[in-house]
Design a protein around this motif. Structure first.
Motif, short mmCIF file in Angstrom:
data_model
loop_
_atom_site.label_atom_id
_atom_site.label_comp_id
_atom_site.label_asym_id
_atom_site.label_seq_id
_atom_site.Cartn_x
_atom_site.Cartn_y
_atom_site.Cartn_z
N ASP A 111 45.02 -179.57 26.74
CA ASP A 111 44.00 -179.01 27.77
C ASP A 111 42.49 -178.64 27.12
OD1 ASP A 111 45.78 -178.19 29.76
OD2 ASP A 111 45.60 -176.10 29.52
N ILE A 112 41.52 -178.81 27.94
CA ILE A 112 40.24 -178.47 27.34
C ILE A 112 39.81 -177.14 27.68
CG2 ILE A 112 37.69 -179.41 27.74
CD1 ILE A 112 39.69 -181.42 26.49
N ASP A 113 39.71 -176.43 26.69
CA ASP A 113 39.50 -174.91 26.66
C ASP A 113 38.07 -174.64 26.60
OD1 ASP A 113 40.17 -172.15 26.38
OD2 ASP A 113 39.55 -172.10 24.42
N HIS A 114 37.54 -173.78 27.55
CA HIS A 114 36.30 -173.06 27.60
C HIS A 114 36.35 -171.92 26.50
CE1 HIS A 114 36.00 -175.16 31.45
NE2 HIS A 114 34.70 -175.20 30.89
N THR A 115 35.70 -172.08 25.46
CA THR A 115 35.77 -171.20 24.17
C THR A 115 35.56 -169.79 24.83
OG1 THR A 115 34.91 -172.53 22.60
CG2 THR A 115 34.78 -170.14 22.00
N VAL A 116 34.40 -169.49 25.67
CA VAL A 116 34.40 -168.41 26.53
C VAL A 116 34.88 -168.63 27.75
CG1 VAL A 116 32.83 -166.75 27.47
CG2 VAL A 116 32.39 -167.58 25.26
N PRO A 117 36.06 -168.07 28.30
CA PRO A 117 36.40 -168.31 29.63
C PRO A 117 35.44 -168.20 30.97
CG PRO A 117 38.27 -167.32 28.24
CD PRO A 117 36.79 -167.28 27.57
N LEU A 118 35.66 -169.11 31.74
CA LEU A 118 34.70 -168.88 32.79
C LEU A 118 34.75 -167.61 33.55
CD1 LEU A 118 35.31 -172.32 34.61
CD2 LEU A 118 34.01 -171.87 32.96
N ALA A 119 36.24 -167.09 33.81
CA ALA A 119 36.06 -165.57 34.14
C ALA A 119 35.30 -164.58 33.31
CB ALA A 119 37.48 -165.10 34.75
N ASN A 120 35.65 -164.77 32.02
CA ASN A 120 35.06 -163.96 31.21
C ASN A 120 33.51 -163.96 31.10
OD1 ASN A 120 33.79 -163.30 28.59
ND2 ASN A 120 35.76 -161.93 28.40
N ALA A 121 33.27 -165.10 31.14
CA ALA A 121 31.49 -165.29 31.58
C ALA A 121 30.88 -164.39 32.70
CB ALA A 121 31.12 -166.83 31.61
N TRP A 122 31.87 -164.72 33.82
CA TRP A 122 31.41 -164.08 35.11
C TRP A 122 31.25 -162.52 34.78
CZ3 TRP A 122 30.49 -165.81 39.93
CH2 TRP A 122 30.24 -164.76 41.04
N ARG A 123 32.17 -161.74 34.18
CA ARG A 123 32.32 -160.47 33.94
C ARG A 123 31.04 -160.12 32.90
NH1 ARG A 123 37.84 -161.59 33.84
NH2 ARG A 123 37.98 -161.25 31.45
N ALA A 126 27.34 -164.07 34.00
CA ALA A 126 27.26 -165.31 34.63
C ALA A 126 27.31 -165.25 36.06
CB ALA A 126 28.39 -166.34 34.30
N ASN A 127 27.88 -163.90 36.69
CA ASN A 127 27.88 -163.53 38.12
C ASN A 127 26.31 -163.61 38.83
OD1 ASN A 127 27.51 -161.17 36.60
ND2 ASN A 127 27.53 -159.85 38.52
N GLU A 128 25.31 -163.28 37.80
CA GLU A 128 24.07 -163.40 38.41
C GLU A 128 23.47 -164.77 38.56
OE1 GLU A 128 22.09 -160.47 35.88
OE2 GLU A 128 23.37 -158.53 36.70
N TRP A 129 24.01 -165.65 37.74
CA TRP A 129 23.54 -167.08 37.72
C TRP A 129 23.55 -167.71 38.90
CZ3 TRP A 129 26.42 -168.64 32.70
CH2 TRP A 129 25.82 -168.09 31.66
#
Length: 207
Positions: A111-123, A126-129
């Motif tokens: 798998d290609i892991d996102h070090t900072v997961p997408l959902a974590n970034a959203w919280r 990143a929800n404001e991007w």
């Protein structure tokens, strides 16, 4: 770990186009924990935001990096050894998952892991991007945001922060904390109080 940096050059030689920003490999920052400690001190501490409105589709990935290859292929090629290509696609090689020290020879097992997961970034902000910026984050080959790891470790991690999940391989804790901090620092994402404390403790394992 040298393969994480040197394999980038192989991609150009094999005809796999490189994105606009040249990958620097997931090991940055590389000199101890000094930079990471300073960066951690500058991160905004805040409670995690809500998941309302979240969708992985709002972080479009994987972007194309050649006629038939994408960012996933670029990471597989960068992070592996003895890479075998079919055109621009990675079809074989050898990968060591630093999260659990598992090794693989079939790219479909990686798998290609996102070090900072997408959902974590959203919280974390990143929800404001807009979707374009979220796509830049999800395909970031310049920061240590993307890493080829075992599917089992990636899925066990999910969207958890370091206070909730750490790699089974304790020898990777220092680098994991450095990488996590580097990504959040660049993208100006927040951390929770527990997350910051845990990251500081993990930096204490650096030698």
């Amino acid at each position: 770990m040298a393969a994480l940096v040197t394999a980038v050059a192989l991609g150009s030689a094999a005809g796999c186009a490189v994105p606009d920003e040249e990958p620097s490999g997931p090991a940055s920052p590389s000199s101890g924990s000094g930079d990471a400690t300073a960066q951690l001190g500058q991160l905004k501490v805040a409670k995690e935001g809500a998941m309302g409105g979240y969708s992985r589709k709002k972080f479009p990935h994987w972007r194309k990096t050649g006629k038939n290859c994408d960012v996933r292929d670029s990471v597989l090629e960068r992070d592996g050894t003895d890479i075998k290509l079919s055109g621009c696609n990675v079809v074989g090689g050898r990968w060591n998952s630093v999260y659990d020290n598992a090794t693989f020879s079939d790219p479909s097992d990686v798998d290609i892991d996102h070090t900072v997961p997408l959902a974590n970034a959203w919280r974390s902000g990143a929800n404001e991007w807009d979707d374009t910026k979220r796509g830049d984050f999800a395909n970031d080959l310049t920061r240590p945001q993307l890493l080829a790891v075992s599917a089992s470790s990636n899925r066990a991690k999910g969207d958890q922060n370091p206070a909730q999940w750490k790699p089974a391989n304790r020898e990777h804790w220092c680098k994991y904390a450095e990488n996590w901090i580097a990504v959040k620092y660049h993208w100006k994402l927040s951390v929770t109080a527990d997350e910051k404390t845990t990251l500081s403790d993990m930096l204490g394992t650096c030698r």
